[in-house]
Design a protein around this motif. Structure first.
Motif, short mmCIF file in Angstrom:
data_model
loop_
_atom_site.label_atom_id
_atom_site.label_comp_id
_atom_site.label_asym_id
_atom_site.label_seq_id
_atom_site.Cartn_x
_atom_site.Cartn_y
_atom_site.Cartn_z
N GLN A 1 1.96 5.50 12.72
CA GLN A 1 1.58 6.91 12.77
C GLN A 1 2.80 7.78 13.06
O GLN A 1 2.98 8.84 12.42
N ARG A 2 3.64 7.37 13.99
CA ARG A 2 4.84 8.13 14.31
C ARG A 2 5.81 8.15 13.11
O ARG A 2 6.41 9.17 12.81
N LEU A 3 5.97 7.01 12.48
CA LEU A 3 6.88 6.95 11.33
C LEU A 3 6.37 7.81 10.19
O LEU A 3 7.15 8.49 9.52
N GLY A 4 5.05 7.80 9.96
CA GLY A 4 4.48 8.63 8.91
C GLY A 4 4.66 10.11 9.20
O GLY A 4 4.97 10.90 8.31
N ALA A 5 4.52 10.48 10.46
CA ALA A 5 4.67 11.89 10.85
C ALA A 5 6.11 12.36 10.71
O ALA A 5 6.37 13.54 10.48
N GLU B 1 -8.17 1.84 8.37
CA GLU B 1 -9.17 1.59 7.33
C GLU B 1 -8.52 1.45 5.95
O GLU B 1 -9.02 1.93 4.94
N GLY B 2 -7.37 0.78 5.97
CA GLY B 2 -6.68 0.48 4.71
C GLY B 2 -5.87 1.61 4.13
O GLY B 2 -5.32 1.47 3.02
N VAL B 3 -5.74 2.73 4.85
CA VAL B 3 -4.98 3.88 4.33
C VAL B 3 -3.93 4.26 5.39
O VAL B 3 -4.13 5.22 6.16
N PRO B 4 -2.81 3.54 5.46
CA PRO B 4 -1.80 3.83 6.47
C PRO B 4 -1.06 5.13 6.17
O PRO B 4 -1.05 5.59 5.03
N PRO B 5 -0.41 5.71 7.18
CA PRO B 5 0.27 6.99 7.00
C PRO B 5 1.65 6.90 6.37
O PRO B 5 2.33 7.92 6.23
N CYS B 6 2.08 5.73 6.01
CA CYS B 6 3.35 5.55 5.33
C CYS B 6 3.22 4.36 4.38
O CYS B 6 2.21 3.65 4.39
N ILE C 1 0.87 -1.17 0.00
CA ILE C 1 0.00 0.00 0.00
C ILE C 1 0.91 1.22 0.00
O ILE C 1 1.70 1.41 0.93
N ARG C 2 0.82 2.01 -1.03
CA ARG C 2 1.65 3.21 -1.12
C ARG C 2 1.14 4.29 -0.18
O ARG C 2 -0.05 4.60 -0.13
N GLY C 3 2.08 4.88 0.57
CA GLY C 3 1.74 5.97 1.45
C GLY C 3 2.04 7.31 0.82
O GLY C 3 2.37 7.39 -0.38
N PRO C 4 1.92 8.39 1.57
CA PRO C 4 2.24 9.71 1.04
C PRO C 4 3.66 9.77 0.50
O PRO C 4 4.56 9.09 1.00
N GLN C 5 3.86 10.58 -0.52
CA GLN C 5 5.18 10.71 -1.12
C GLN C 5 6.18 11.19 -0.07
O GLN C 5 5.92 12.13 0.68
#
Length: 447
Positions: free
Chosen positions: A442-446, A139-144, A75-79
């Motif tokens: 969540q922390r890694l995405g932030a 819900e299938g949309v992780p932050p990374c 699942i691709r996360g934000p660029q």
């Protein structure tokens, strides 16, 4: 999301996760040779369906030259966000009746203690559903960016290492989360930081050209089995510590494992003493241990009054993380060759030399994992070790040298009894790990 919202979402997911765990435990996913392939095929199809439902639209079985396939998805996360690989395995150990199960190992059973019993309920289908829950929180949309790999042959001759080396791009990651471990006790968070290595050999002891009548020759003529027994006994001192000169011993400064908890998990027979000296945690994770895991000689059913000319044993020695396995095996082989009684002839065949693994504990991902575990469980985190070796981790570190490793899971050491009869998992541990993994992502995405 705040911690309370993640906990609330996790609690709402738990009934479905436990239903999914029931479904997985009921499939006897044995990858060992001689077992029917249909359950493994059913397991792969079930996992592909389940993980597609939580957002891995491309979840699929990957082709491998031999054995059962890993299930992979992305699942691709934000660029610009980090890439995290989530790992668990779907194959399990056998559960033969002679192990002494008190319930059907392939029927998930809830008992009065609140735990769920069944083969794989802990190792590692609880880890699989923990990954499902983590993706469900988002819900299938992780932050990374998240990549999934579910191994199908972890308990036997793994094919995943060669798959990783053949497809290094799939494993180019910043963090590997290995959900195949557990806390020492329920509700007390622990991060696994070291894994012991493993070396092994087969020793053959010969004393006679052929069998001899024990009544005619017994006494002066040495029996090979008795010689082997004395040789094996020389591997430990009177306290039960490894007595092989040159084998590495270190100290342990992480979390302690209470003797009462260890005894409960080990199910020692009444009156049996623990072996070795020093703290339990040091004996488990910072000292070598040695076992004779197989012996070949005349069976009891086929025995007669003869002296045995040859006897063999397979010896396994767990070694301290960070040591050179070839050097440790050298020390074991030298001991066996120099300690044979009565001039018995000794041959040693080296069969395994697997190093241990040491996690980095000074990185940002590890720090985030400690914070996530503390928030999820509401208690400070301790560091623990693992007696088993996972060669895959070294291969992953080879293809992604910048990556950090986070090793945790729902398999609480004191009660889960993985690989043994009445294997079980506490649902609270699944919930805790789901929340911890969600907080970590969540922390890694932030960041």
């Amino acid at each position: 999301m705040k911690t309370d919202e993640i906990r609330t979402r996790t609690a709402a997911l738990m009934p479905r996760l436990l239903t999914q765990l029931d479904e997985l435990v009921a499939i006897p996913s044995l990858a060992f040779p001689g077992n029917p392939p249909e359950p493994m095929t059913q397991m792969v199809e079930t996992l592909v369906r389940m993980f597609r439902e939580v957002g891995f639209a491309d979840a699929r079985a990957m082709p491998v030259p031999h054995g059962y396939p890993p299930v992979y998805g992305e699942i691709r996360g934000p660029q610009g966000s980090p890439t995290v690989v989530l790992y668990a395995h779907y194959d399990v150990q056998p559960a033969p009746p002679e192990q002494g199960w008190t319930s059907d190992p392939w029927t998930p059973t809830r008992k009065a203690d609140g735990r769920i019993y069944g083969r794989g309920a802990a190792d590692d289908k609880s880890g699989v559903v923990s990954l499902l829950g983590t993706l469900g929180v988002f819900e299938g949309v992780p932050p990374c960016t998240v990549r999934l790999v579910l191994e199908g042959m972890e308990e036997t001759e793994s094919n995943l290492e060669e798959f990783v080396l053949a497809h290094p791009d799939l494993f180019d990651a910043d963090v590997f989360v290995v959900c195949d471990m557990g806390n020492l006790r329920v509700g007390e968070p622990a991060l696994t930081t070291v894994l012991r290595g493993d070396v092994a050999c087969v020793v053959r002891v010969r004393t006679l050209e052929h069998p001899l009548h024990s009544g005619v020759f017994g006494g002066p003529a040495p029996d090979a089995m008795m010689a082997l027994a004395r040789l094996l006994a020389s591997l430990q001192d009177e306290a039960g510590d490894v007595a092989v000169q040159g084998v590495t011993r270190t100290d342990w400064d992480g979390g302690e494992f209470a003797e009462a908890d260890f005894r409960q998990g080990a199910d020692l027979l009444e009156g049996v003493e623990l072996t070795g000296t020093g703290p339990i945690a040091a004996r488990l994770w910072a000292r070598p241990s040695i076992s004779a895991i197989g012996v070949d000689m005349t069976s009891i059913a086929g025995s007669s009054n003869v002296l045995v000319p040859q006897a063999s044993a397979k010896i396994s020695m767990r070694i301290v993380p960070g040591t050179d396995p070839e050097a440790e095996l050298d020390a074991l082989v030298a001991h066996l060759r120099s300690h044979a009684p009565w001039g018995a002839q000794v041959e040693v065949e080296r069969t395994k030399a697997a190093p241990g693994f040491v996690c980095r504990t000074d990185g940002t991902a590890y720090a985030a994992a400690r914070e996530a575990m503390t928030e999820a469980f509401g208690r400070p985190v301790v560091e623990a070790g693992c007696g088993g070796s996972i060669p895959l981790l070294r291969t992953l570190a080879q293809v992604a040298p910048r990556a950090e490793f986070v090793l945790w899971g729902p398999e609480d050491v004191a009660r889960s009894r993985i690989h043994a009869s009445d294997e079980s998992v506490d649902p609270a541990e699944i919930a805790g790990i789901v929340a911890a993994q969600a907080l970590l992502l969540q922390r890694l995405g932030a960041s």
